[in-house]
Design a protein around this motif. Sequence first.
Motif, PDB file in Angstrom:
ATOM      1  N   LEU A 123     -32.492 -14.553  -4.986  1.00 27.47           N
ATOM      2  CA  LEU A 123     -32.706 -14.556  -3.543  1.00 27.47           C
ATOM      3  C   LEU A 123     -33.457 -15.811  -3.129  1.00 27.47           C
ATOM      4  N   SER A 132     -44.669 -16.009   3.941  1.00 31.38           N
ATOM      5  CA  SER A 132     -44.068 -14.747   4.425  1.00 31.38           C
ATOM      6  C   SER A 132     -43.113 -14.971   5.595  1.00 31.38           C
ATOM      7  N   PHE A 157     -40.458 -19.590  -5.157  1.00 30.86           N
ATOM      8  CA  PHE A 157     -40.397 -18.218  -5.699  1.00 30.86           C
ATOM      9  C   PHE A 157     -38.969 -17.691  -5.809  1.00 30.86           C
ATOM     10  N   THR A 367     -45.115  -8.895   1.634  1.00 29.53           N
ATOM     11  CA  THR A 367     -46.477  -8.485   1.267  1.00 29.53           C
ATOM     12  C   THR A 367     -46.828  -7.176   1.984  1.00 29.53           C
ATOM     13  N   GLU A 369     -49.248  -6.531   3.881  1.00 23.30           N
ATOM     14  CA  GLU A 369     -49.641  -6.739   5.290  1.00 23.30           C
ATOM     15  C   GLU A 369     -48.401  -6.819   6.174  1.00 23.30           C
TER      16      GLU A 369
HETATM   17  C1  LIG Z   1     -43.730 -13.127  -8.335  1.00 23.75           C
HETATM   18  C2  LIG Z   1     -43.050 -13.400  -7.028  1.00 23.75           C
HETATM   19  C3  LIG Z   1     -41.674 -13.338  -6.953  1.00 23.75           C
HETATM   20  C4  LIG Z   1     -41.030 -13.623  -5.744  1.00 23.75           C
HETATM   21  N1  LIG Z   1     -39.662 -13.634  -5.720  1.00 23.75           N
HETATM   22  C5  LIG Z   1     -39.033 -14.074  -4.609  1.00 23.75           C
HETATM   23  C6  LIG Z   1     -37.621 -14.296  -4.623  1.00 23.75           C
HETATM   24  O1  LIG Z   1     -36.939 -14.041  -5.613  1.00 23.75           O
HETATM   25  N2  LIG Z   1     -37.052 -14.839  -3.520  1.00 23.75           N
HETATM   26  C7  LIG Z   1     -37.778 -15.141  -2.387  1.00 23.75           C
HETATM   27  O2  LIG Z   1     -37.193 -15.634  -1.429  1.00 23.75           O
HETATM   28  N3  LIG Z   1     -39.110 -14.924  -2.341  1.00 23.75           N
HETATM   29  C8  LIG Z   1     -39.757 -14.403  -3.418  1.00 23.75           C
HETATM   30  N4  LIG Z   1     -41.122 -14.218  -3.390  1.00 23.75           N
HETATM   31  C9  LIG Z   1     -41.862 -14.464  -2.124  1.00 23.75           C
HETATM   32  C10 LIG Z   1     -42.489 -13.171  -1.577  1.00 23.75           C
HETATM   33  O3  LIG Z   1     -41.482 -12.244  -1.254  1.00 23.75           O
HETATM   34  C11 LIG Z   1     -43.396 -13.438  -0.361  1.00 23.75           C
HETATM   35  O4  LIG Z   1     -42.628 -13.467   0.786  1.00 23.75           O
HETATM   36  C12 LIG Z   1     -44.171 -14.708  -0.442  1.00 23.75           C
HETATM   37  O5  LIG Z   1     -44.822 -14.796  -1.696  1.00 23.75           O
HETATM   38  C13 LIG Z   1     -45.217 -14.756   0.672  1.00 23.75           C
HETATM   39  O6  LIG Z   1     -45.687 -16.098   0.780  1.00 23.75           O
HETATM   40  P1  LIG Z   1     -47.089 -16.586   0.212  1.00 23.75           P
HETATM   41  O7  LIG Z   1     -47.235 -16.050  -1.168  1.00 23.75           O
HETATM   42  O8  LIG Z   1     -47.113 -18.067   0.426  1.00 23.75           O
HETATM   43  O9  LIG Z   1     -48.160 -15.855   1.110  1.00 23.75           O
HETATM   44  P2  LIG Z   1     -48.475 -16.101   2.668  1.00 23.75           P
HETATM   45  O10 LIG Z   1     -47.291 -15.713   3.506  1.00 23.75           O
HETATM   46  O11 LIG Z   1     -49.035 -17.458   2.862  1.00 23.75           O
HETATM   47  O12 LIG Z   1     -49.581 -15.008   2.892  1.00 23.75           O
HETATM   48  C14 LIG Z   1     -50.948 -15.173   2.501  1.00 23.75           C
HETATM   49  C15 LIG Z   1     -51.672 -13.910   2.926  1.00 23.75           C
HETATM   50  O13 LIG Z   1     -51.591 -13.772   4.364  1.00 23.75           O
HETATM   51  C16 LIG Z   1     -50.970 -12.538   4.716  1.00 23.75           C
HETATM   52  N5  LIG Z   1     -50.086 -12.728   5.876  1.00 23.75           N
HETATM   53  C17 LIG Z   1     -49.112 -13.670   5.996  1.00 23.75           C
HETATM   54  N6  LIG Z   1     -48.480 -13.522   7.192  1.00 23.75           N
HETATM   55  C18 LIG Z   1     -49.059 -12.460   7.796  1.00 23.75           C
HETATM   56  C19 LIG Z   1     -48.836 -11.795   9.053  1.00 23.75           C
HETATM   57  N7  LIG Z   1     -47.898 -12.188   9.907  1.00 23.75           N
HETATM   58  N8  LIG Z   1     -49.613 -10.711   9.350  1.00 23.75           N
HETATM   59  C20 LIG Z   1     -50.583 -10.294   8.490  1.00 23.75           C
HETATM   60  N9  LIG Z   1     -50.836 -10.883   7.299  1.00 23.75           N
HETATM   61  C21 LIG Z   1     -50.080 -11.945   6.949  1.00 23.75           C
HETATM   62  C22 LIG Z   1     -50.185 -12.125   3.492  1.00 23.75           C
HETATM   63  O14 LIG Z   1     -49.996 -10.730   3.418  1.00 23.75           O
HETATM   64  C23 LIG Z   1     -51.064 -12.626   2.348  1.00 23.75           C
HETATM   65  O15 LIG Z   1     -52.085 -11.709   2.075  1.00 23.75           O
HETATM   66  C24 LIG Z   1     -41.788 -13.919  -4.587  1.00 23.75           C
HETATM   67  C25 LIG Z   1     -43.196 -13.958  -4.655  1.00 23.75           C
HETATM   68  C26 LIG Z   1     -43.823 -13.703  -5.857  1.00 23.75           C
HETATM   69  C27 LIG Z   1     -45.337 -13.775  -5.908  1.00 23.75           C
END
Ligand SMILES: Cc1cc2nc3c(=O)[nH]c(=O)nc-3n(C[C@H](O)[C@H](O)[C@H](O)COP(=O)(O)OP(=O)(O)OC[C@H]3O[C@@H](n4cnc5c(N)ncnc54)[C@H](O)[C@@H]3O)c2cc1C
Length: 389
Positions: A123, A132, A157, A367, A369
């Motif tokens: 994905l 996010s 990711f 996430t 949240e």
């Molecule tokens: C091990 C792993 C595998 C993954 N696999 C895939 C994959 O195969 N394909 C893919 O496309 N993605 C994948 N992801 C991405 C995952 O689905 C999340 O969408 C992504 O990690 C979120 O971005 P970030 O980690 O930069 O956190 P951020 O979005 O920067 O968030 C940081 C913090 O702020 C909070 N936050 C952010 N926005 C808001 C909001 N609007 N309201 C309240 N709180 C908020 C979050 O909950 C978090 O606590 C993966 C992530 C991980 C860690």
Amino acid sequence: MDFEEPANWAKIRHEAEAFAREHVDATVHENQLRTGDGVDKALFAELGRRGWIAPTWPVAEGGAGLDHFEAGVLSRVLGRAGVPINGYGTTMLAADAVREKGSGQLKRAVLPGVAAGTTLICLGYSEPDGGSDIFACKTRASRNADGSWRINGQKMFTTYAHMAEYCFLLTRTDPESRGSRGLTMFLVPLDTDGIEHQAVRTMAYERTNVVYYDDVRVKDFWRIGEVDHGLAVLQVALDAEHKTSPASQTAALLADARRWAEQTPGPDGGLMIEDTLVRERLAGAAIDAEVTELLGLRAAFYDDVGDDPGPLAALYGPESYLHWAGEFIDAAGPAGVLDWTSPHAAIGGAFEYHYRSAVGTTIYGGTSEILRSIIAEQRLGLPRSRPRR
Ligand SMILES: Cc1cc2nc3c(=O)[nH]c(=O)nc-3n(C[C@H](O)[C@H](O)[C@H](O)COP(=O)(O)OP(=O)(O)OC[C@H]3O[C@@H](n4cnc5c(N)ncnc54)[C@H](O)[C@@H]3O)c2cc1C
């Protein structure tokens, strides 16, 4: 009320348990720990032979013709028995979107391999700057004169990109657009020139990837759905991902904790299982494992009546898993924080492993949240937490 397990569920359960007995041994789990991806292509092909990769698809399409409840029993039993199912989880999210929105030619080219367990799909939504907010997508697909597409950008990711055949890729096709408009989905063959990936290891040693798309040329054949209307395609996969919580391992954690409590001497000469605090924790984890399973069943029920259950299971499963992983580390003390390579680790390092992997389950697939906001806004009708873009 009849609490007996229906005969058709029991049949699937017995078959899945027999499959797990035959195919899952310590090497399967060790392979998952060592590689961090848990993808076992030989095992996938075995599942495919039984129609269990796409269990709800008709037998004529390579599925097993199961209803949503039977498919739920199947994935629960396989998951609990340690069959690594996450790789086909991402595959099926994309494959169901292709099946619903893709062209006839695309379906014929891709779906038989999916059902057979020989085709893996990853994905490609998240980007380094977006996190996010996947609708901040900057990966650009622009049309060439011959109708093909040129893709440039970077995805973060993209789990399984290093071993998958295709990426279900979110791109921006209208450069003037913002947010969820002007997007288009593609199924990009990952052996196309211009695609490179780099490994990213998580704290759970899981392997995910950064993927670079540098002037990647794909034919229009690989487009899914209408140009600039990718949201309708993506939504099929997002909704499906939010319904269940396959990554939540509360039931597996409970089984490990129980084994530990029955084998480990307690401070007062007896076994840990006799300790009131340990028993309370086992009971709490058992309740949460049961609730997670029931939320999965609830999702199957909603599927059955053609309604949307909302992301309750996807929120509750990982959050309770994370909570109890911490509680059992605490109960086991220093031996609980040793990993599987140490002979002194509690229960072969299982607590340490659960503690690290539980964190990721509250992030991928959205996430906690974000899921809470979806429940608040879409299920409870509360005001939006952020302005519409
Ligand atoms: C091990 C792993 C595998 C993954 N696999 C895939 C994959 O195969 N394909 C893919 O496309 N993605 C994948 N992801 C991405 C995952 O689905 C999340 O969408 C992504 O990690 C979120 O971005 P970030 O980690 O930069 O956190 P951020 O979005 O920067 O968030 C940081 C913090 O702020 C909070 N936050 C952010 N926005 C808001 C909001 N609007 N309201 C309240 N709180 C908020 C979050 O909950 C978090 O606590 C993966 C992530 C991980 C860690």
